[in-house]
Design a protein around this motif. Structure first.
Motif, PDB file in Angstrom:
ATOM      1  N   PRO A   3       0.790  -1.241   0.000  1.00  0.00           N
ATOM      2  CA  PRO A   3       0.000   0.000   0.000  1.00  0.00           C
ATOM      3  C   PRO A   3       0.824   1.295   0.000  1.00  0.00           C
ATOM      4  O   PRO A   3       0.356   2.313  -0.505  1.00  0.00           O
ATOM      5  N   LYS A   4       2.054   1.246   0.540  1.00  0.00           N
ATOM      6  CA  LYS A   4       2.867   2.473   0.552  1.00  0.00           C
ATOM      7  C   LYS A   4       3.262   2.889  -0.866  1.00  0.00           C
ATOM      8  O   LYS A   4       3.436   4.077  -1.161  1.00  0.00           O
ATOM      9  N   VAL A   5       3.421   1.905  -1.743  1.00  0.00           N
ATOM     10  CA  VAL A   5       3.741   2.214  -3.146  1.00  0.00           C
ATOM     11  C   VAL A   5       2.562   2.964  -3.769  1.00  0.00           C
ATOM     12  O   VAL A   5       2.752   4.014  -4.399  1.00  0.00           O
ATOM     13  N   ASP A   6       1.352   2.437  -3.558  1.00  0.00           N
ATOM     14  CA  ASP A   6       0.152   3.108  -4.106  1.00  0.00           C
ATOM     15  C   ASP A   6       0.025   4.535  -3.567  1.00  0.00           C
ATOM     16  O   ASP A   6      -0.268   5.468  -4.308  1.00  0.00           O
ATOM     17  N   GLU A   7       0.232   4.672  -2.255  1.00  0.00           N
ATOM     18  CA  GLU A   7       0.098   5.995  -1.630  1.00  0.00           C
ATOM     19  C   GLU A   7       1.129   6.983  -2.183  1.00  0.00           C
ATOM     20  O   GLU A   7       0.814   8.144  -2.452  1.00  0.00           O
ATOM     21  N   PHE A   8       2.355   6.495  -2.322  1.00  0.00           N
ATOM     22  CA  PHE A   8       3.426   7.356  -2.835  1.00  0.00           C
ATOM     23  C   PHE A   8       3.116   7.785  -4.273  1.00  0.00           C
ATOM     24  O   PHE A   8       3.244   8.955  -4.627  1.00  0.00           O
ATOM     25  N   GLU A   9       2.654   6.830  -5.075  1.00  0.00           N
ATOM     26  CA  GLU A   9       2.312   7.154  -6.466  1.00  0.00           C
ATOM     27  C   GLU A   9       1.187   8.188  -6.530  1.00  0.00           C
ATOM     28  O   GLU A   9       1.247   9.133  -7.333  1.00  0.00           O
ATOM     29  N   ALA A  10       0.186   8.024  -5.676  1.00  0.00           N
ATOM     30  CA  ALA A  10      -0.933   8.980  -5.674  1.00  0.00           C
ATOM     31  C   ALA A  10      -0.438  10.380  -5.298  1.00  0.00           C
ATOM     32  O   ALA A  10      -0.861  11.386  -5.877  1.00  0.00           O
ATOM     33  N   GLU A  11       0.474  10.426  -4.349  1.00  0.00           N
ATOM     34  CA  GLU A  11       1.022  11.697  -3.883  1.00  0.00           C
ATOM     35  C   GLU A  11       1.842  12.388  -4.994  1.00  0.00           C
ATOM     36  O   GLU A  11       1.720  13.600  -5.203  1.00  0.00           O
ATOM     37  N   ILE A  12       2.648  11.604  -5.697  1.00  0.00           N
ATOM     38  CA  ILE A  12       3.457  12.147  -6.803  1.00  0.00           C
ATOM     39  C   ILE A  12       2.543  12.687  -7.912  1.00  0.00           C
ATOM     40  O   ILE A  12       2.736  13.797  -8.401  1.00  0.00           O
ATOM     41  N   ALA A  13       1.553  11.870  -8.288  1.00  0.00           N
ATOM     42  CA  ALA A  13       0.640  12.270  -9.372  1.00  0.00           C
ATOM     43  C   ALA A  13      -0.070  13.578  -9.016  1.00  0.00           C
ATOM     44  O   ALA A  13      -0.142  14.503  -9.826  1.00  0.00           O
ATOM     45  N   LYS A  14      -0.562  13.651  -7.793  1.00  0.00           N
ATOM     46  CA  LYS A  14      -1.281  14.847  -7.343  1.00  0.00           C
ATOM     47  C   LYS A  14      -0.345  16.059  -7.364  1.00  0.00           C
ATOM     48  O   LYS A  14      -0.698  17.120  -7.852  1.00  0.00           O
ATOM     49  N   TYR A  15       0.860  15.857  -6.859  1.00  0.00           N
ATOM     50  CA  TYR A  15       1.796  16.981  -6.750  1.00  0.00           C
ATOM     51  C   TYR A  15       2.169  17.563  -8.122  1.00  0.00           C
ATOM     52  O   TYR A  15       2.179  18.772  -8.302  1.00  0.00           O
ATOM     53  N   VAL A  16       2.482  16.693  -9.076  1.00  0.00           N
ATOM     54  CA  VAL A  16       2.909  17.213 -10.387  1.00  0.00           C
ATOM     55  C   VAL A  16       1.729  17.486 -11.314  1.00  0.00           C
ATOM     56  O   VAL A  16       1.912  18.053 -12.391  1.00  0.00           O
ATOM     57  N   GLY A  17       0.530  17.060 -10.915  1.00  0.00           N
ATOM     58  CA  GLY A  17      -0.638  17.326 -11.749  1.00  0.00           C
ATOM     59  C   GLY A  17      -0.761  16.392 -12.935  1.00  0.00           C
ATOM     60  O   GLY A  17      -1.199  16.796 -14.019  1.00  0.00           O
ATOM     61  N   ALA A  18      -0.370  15.130 -12.742  1.00  0.00           N
ATOM     62  CA  ALA A  18      -0.542  14.117 -13.800  1.00  0.00           C
ATOM     63  C   ALA A  18      -1.596  13.113 -13.346  1.00  0.00           C
ATOM     64  O   ALA A  18      -1.839  12.949 -12.157  1.00  0.00           O
ATOM     65  N   LYS A  19      -2.221  12.433 -14.317  1.00  0.00           N
ATOM     66  CA  LYS A  19      -3.258  11.453 -13.958  1.00  0.00           C
ATOM     67  C   LYS A  19      -2.648  10.212 -13.316  1.00  0.00           C
ATOM     68  O   LYS A  19      -3.246   9.632 -12.424  1.00  0.00           O
ATOM     69  N   TYR A  20      -1.498   9.781 -13.802  1.00  0.00           N
ATOM     70  CA  TYR A  20      -0.923   8.514 -13.337  1.00  0.00           C
ATOM     71  C   TYR A  20       0.538   8.698 -12.933  1.00  0.00           C
ATOM     72  O   TYR A  20       1.276   9.442 -13.585  1.00  0.00           O
ATOM     73  N   ALA A  21       0.944   7.986 -11.882  1.00  0.00           N
ATOM     74  CA  ALA A  21       2.362   7.903 -11.511  1.00  0.00           C
ATOM     75  C   ALA A  21       2.705   6.441 -11.255  1.00  0.00           C
ATOM     76  O   ALA A  21       1.894   5.702 -10.678  1.00  0.00           O
ATOM     77  N   ILE A  22       3.877   6.038 -11.697  1.00  0.00           N
ATOM     78  CA  ILE A  22       4.368   4.672 -11.493  1.00  0.00           C
ATOM     79  C   ILE A  22       5.737   4.808 -10.848  1.00  0.00           C
ATOM     80  O   ILE A  22       6.652   5.390 -11.446  1.00  0.00           O
ATOM     81  N   ALA A  23       5.879   4.294  -9.624  1.00  0.00           N
ATOM     82  CA  ALA A  23       7.156   4.415  -8.916  1.00  0.00           C
ATOM     83  C   ALA A  23       8.017   3.187  -9.206  1.00  0.00           C
ATOM     84  O   ALA A  23       7.504   2.069  -9.275  1.00  0.00           O
ATOM     85  N   VAL A  24       9.302   3.410  -9.387  1.00  0.00           N
ATOM     86  CA  VAL A  24      10.243   2.327  -9.697  1.00  0.00           C
ATOM     87  C   VAL A  24      11.520   2.482  -8.861  1.00  0.00           C
ATOM     88  O   VAL A  24      11.632   3.413  -8.060  1.00  0.00           O
ATOM     89  N   ASN A  25      12.477   1.564  -9.084  1.00  0.00           N
ATOM     90  CA  ASN A  25      13.639   1.505  -8.188  1.00  0.00           C
ATOM     91  C   ASN A  25      14.769   2.477  -8.540  1.00  0.00           C
ATOM     92  O   ASN A  25      15.756   2.552  -7.820  1.00  0.00           O
ATOM     93  N   SER A  26      14.685   3.188  -9.663  1.00  0.00           N
ATOM     94  CA  SER A  26      15.643   4.267  -9.949  1.00  0.00           C
ATOM     95  C   SER A  26      15.129   5.103 -11.111  1.00  0.00           C
ATOM     96  O   SER A  26      14.238   4.671 -11.859  1.00  0.00           O
ATOM     97  N   GLY A  27      15.712   6.266 -11.278  1.00  0.00           N
ATOM     98  CA  GLY A  27      15.379   7.112 -12.426  1.00  0.00           C
ATOM     99  C   GLY A  27      15.820   6.453 -13.727  1.00  0.00           C
ATOM    100  O   GLY A  27      15.155   6.572 -14.754  1.00  0.00           O
ATOM    101  N   THR A  28      16.931   5.752 -13.664  1.00  0.00           N
ATOM    102  CA  THR A  28      17.452   5.063 -14.848  1.00  0.00           C
ATOM    103  C   THR A  28      16.494   3.954 -15.288  1.00  0.00           C
ATOM    104  O   THR A  28      16.205   3.813 -16.483  1.00  0.00           O
ATOM    105  N   SER A  29      15.974   3.189 -14.316  1.00  0.00           N
ATOM    106  CA  SER A  29      14.976   2.156 -14.630  1.00  0.00           C
ATOM    107  C   SER A  29      13.740   2.803 -15.261  1.00  0.00           C
ATOM    108  O   SER A  29      13.163   2.261 -16.204  1.00  0.00           O
TER     109      SER A  29
END
Ligand SMILES: *Cc1c(COP(=O)(O)O)cnc(C)c1O
Length: 372
Positions: A32-58
């Motif tokens: 659930p922390k992954v879902d929460e973090f993604e929702a927070e990122i999406a809301k902050y930047v104003g995008a519909k979807y966010a997908i969190a991964v293990n690095s920027g390079t990934s």
């Protein structure tokens, strides 16, 4: 004065408590922390979807993978960036093609991109250097005209704005990094944001082996069935990291405003100095200042002298085409006069939330002395 780095994380007791709490929970990864973090990122930047991964390079890797480009496709990017911005093309059997930068913002130059477009060009990976957004309207126009995908490498630009709107939903896919020197950290980590539902779903699947159901879904459903649709990776981020990220997000405005406060001090100190030139901030842009750079003659001497004085100055970046791995592509530096010029003069000064006023004064006094 002990060594002052050019960038570093800021971790408080609240961050530590959030991590400890998650370690005691049921889900260490894909929870659930992954879902929460993604929702927070999406809301902050104003995008519909966010997908969190293990690095920027990934994130960059699966951003390109999600586009399904024919092998040998050309992807235009800047050479004045971290190696990952071009490597993501190579991971996906595409060819990185470099376009020179502009000497005011150090971002990729639209006119130079135009010269590099061929029938094989399929995408542009543009980087918001130091946190200064690229001229996105012009990039969009170009992308529409030539039917190109836009990928924004916004590793420097979390919280940056273009005409008053946060970076995160301008390109087809935007990538962020949460490495410790970036605006917020998850130790290692990154995220992708998009408004495109199809791409969002595909990125989610590519993050976890190309498999269409997560372990949590399989755990919670009555069925064991799942399918592997694409050749995906394991680029999952842990709940431990996302708990840290969520806690860091509570401080993002404080983080950003301290960075801008530091910029004002640097500007006051250096803007009238003859031997120093500064990155400009265009009227459409609000720079998020991952980096603060100056340009000086005799950069190598200035670098060595400041390091001697325990100031952890750095050079961002060695142009990608100079690396030995890139020699096989036979790219001539003669074609990149602006990159060469800026590279020869650029120097990153300390820039991070926890930099104290005392340290900042020490940096300013010493830069003044050395540059004179
Ligand atoms: C930090 C960074 C990345 C991603 O780096 P990771 O360390 O993999 O998170 C990508 N591009 C640029 C320009 C960066 O500065």
């Amino acid at each position: 004065m002990k060594m002052i780095p050019y960038g570093r994380q800021y971790i408080d007791e609240e961050d530590i408590a959030a991590v400890v709490e998650t370690l005691k929970s049921d889900w260490l990864t894909s929870g659930p922390k992954v879902d929460e973090f993604e929702a927070e990122i999406a809301k902050y930047v104003g995008a519909k979807y966010a997908i969190a991964v293990n690095s920027g390079t990934s994130a960059l890797d699966i951003a390109i993978a999600s586009l399904d480009l024919p092998s040998g496709s050309e992807i235009i990017t800047t050479p004045f960036t971290f190696a990952a911005s071009a490597n993501c093309a190579l991971y996906n059997n595409c060819k990185p093609v470099f376009a020179d930068i502009d000497t005011k913002t150090y971002n990729i130059d639209i006119e130079q991109i135009k010269k590099k477009i061929t029938k094989k060009t399929k995408a542009i990976v543009y980087v918001d250097y130091a946190g200064h957004p690229c001229p996105i309207n012009e990039l969009n126009e170009l992308a529409q005209k030539h039917d190109l995908y836009l990928i924004e490498d916004a590793a420097h630009a979390f919280g940056a704005e273009y005409y008053g709107k946060k970076v995160g939903a301008f390109a087809d896919i935007t990538e962020f990094s949460f490495h410790p020197v970036k605006h917020i950290t998850t130790g290692e980590g990154g995220a992708l944001t998009t408004n495109d539902e199809r791409l969002a779903n595909k990125l989610r699947i590519l993050r976890t082996h190309g498999i269409d159901k997560s372990a949590r879904e399989r755990f919670q459903n009555a069925s064991f069935a799942y399918d592997m649709k694409y050749l995906g990776r394991n680029y999952r981020i842990t709940d431990i990291q996302c708990a840290l990220g969520l806690s860091q997000m509570k401080k993002i405005e404080t983080f950003l405003s301290r960075r801008r406060q530091i910029v004002r001090k640097y500007h006051d100190a250096f803007e009238d100095m003859e031997n120093i030139s500064l990155q400009s901030e265009e009227k459409y842009a609000k720079n998020a200042y991952h980096l603060f750079t100056i340009r000086v003659k005799n950069r190598d001497k200035v670098f060595a002298e400041l390091r001697k004085r325990n100031i952890g100055v750095n050079v961002h970046y060695i142009p990608t085409y100079k690396f030995s791995y890139y020699q096989q592509f036979k790219i001539s530096q003669i074609n990149y006069p602006n990159t060469e010029k800026v590279y020869s003069e650029i120097l990153s000064l300390p820039m991070y939330y926890g930099l104290t006023d005392e340290e900042l004064d020490y940096v300013i006094i010493n830069v003044n002395e050395v540059v004179k």
